[in-house]
Design a protein around this motif. Sequence first.
Motif: not given
Length: 369
Positions: A286, A290, A330, A334
């Motif tokens: 994951e 991203a 970031l 997310q």
Amino acid sequence: MTRELWSIDARDPRTVWAALVPALEGTGAAILPHPASPSGLPETVPANVAVVVETSGSTGRPKRVMLSAEALKASAAASEELLGGSGQWLLAVPAHYIAGINVLVRSHLAGTEPVMMKPNGFSAETFIAAAGELTAGRRFVSFVPVQLARLLESDDAVDILGTFSRILVGGQSIPATLLAAARARGLNVTTTYGSSETSGGCIWDGRALDGVHVRLVDDRIELAGPMLAEGYLNDPRRSAFSFREHDGTRWYRTDDVGEFVDGVLRVRGRADDMIISGGVKVSLAEVETAVRALPGHSEAVVVAAPHPEWGEAPVVVTTSAIDLDTLRQLVTAQLFAAAAPARVMLIDAIPLLGTGKPDRLALASLVLK
């Protein structure tokens, strides 16, 4: 009963094609396509085995997966149904991996002659030249993500891709930005999920092919259906661990974890890609998704490394410079704070396996130096 097993030189895919057809129809020996001379190969295999596929070994010791003709044909038939009929295939992936073998099996069942690219030297130019040899109106091709990304850089290649009825992309997770870019240019791209143990991709765009069953056991993805392998060659212990029967149904226990979102399977990553960072479970896949969504980082890889405070932490390996603080913000936005990368390693090129997949073992060793 047993049948002979032959090692087939897969450096020329036409050699695999010539040996595969009699293997499927029971008129020839079973085959193990290979780009080199494999060691420790037995002379025979169980009589129902047609093809033995050696896995890439991207995260560990390669396995030799035994596939019956019935399993391979079941996979090809289900694929053809979802494709809306037969057509001509372009072989653009190595013939010794399951994606390449599937192209050849589908071609055989369709009664068409595939156009075969050599496994080395893939480029927009070689693809365009090979596609020019196709003669059928309905045409198909299977790629790994890095191949599709390379072709999207060429307008001429994109024009040719637009003539394909369906473009399959699998073998590894496809970055969402790459998939969106391909579809934005009008390309009919389908993502596939599966492995050698399932005769290749049996989940297309998150949904099972006809006859395939999916379940989650402790978040681990398990698959069932007529396309399952017989097991691993000369490895009964590993076979018994990975292939299990429950209520009369034989299931393959994958190495991946997933979830269903509105009835669509979402693969979250490999079970062994889950780390505990600061007491929180983090999926490296994951984090990688991203990071790969950022421009210029579609081939970035995220691996784990020891951390003096958190135990383990994600490390981003990429070929383009990026500010670590920006990246951490970031990923935190997310996902969550524990998933934020501890550092970025900049290298000249991501090491790849023959399939085009990142060599994660090499990268994991690199970040430890």
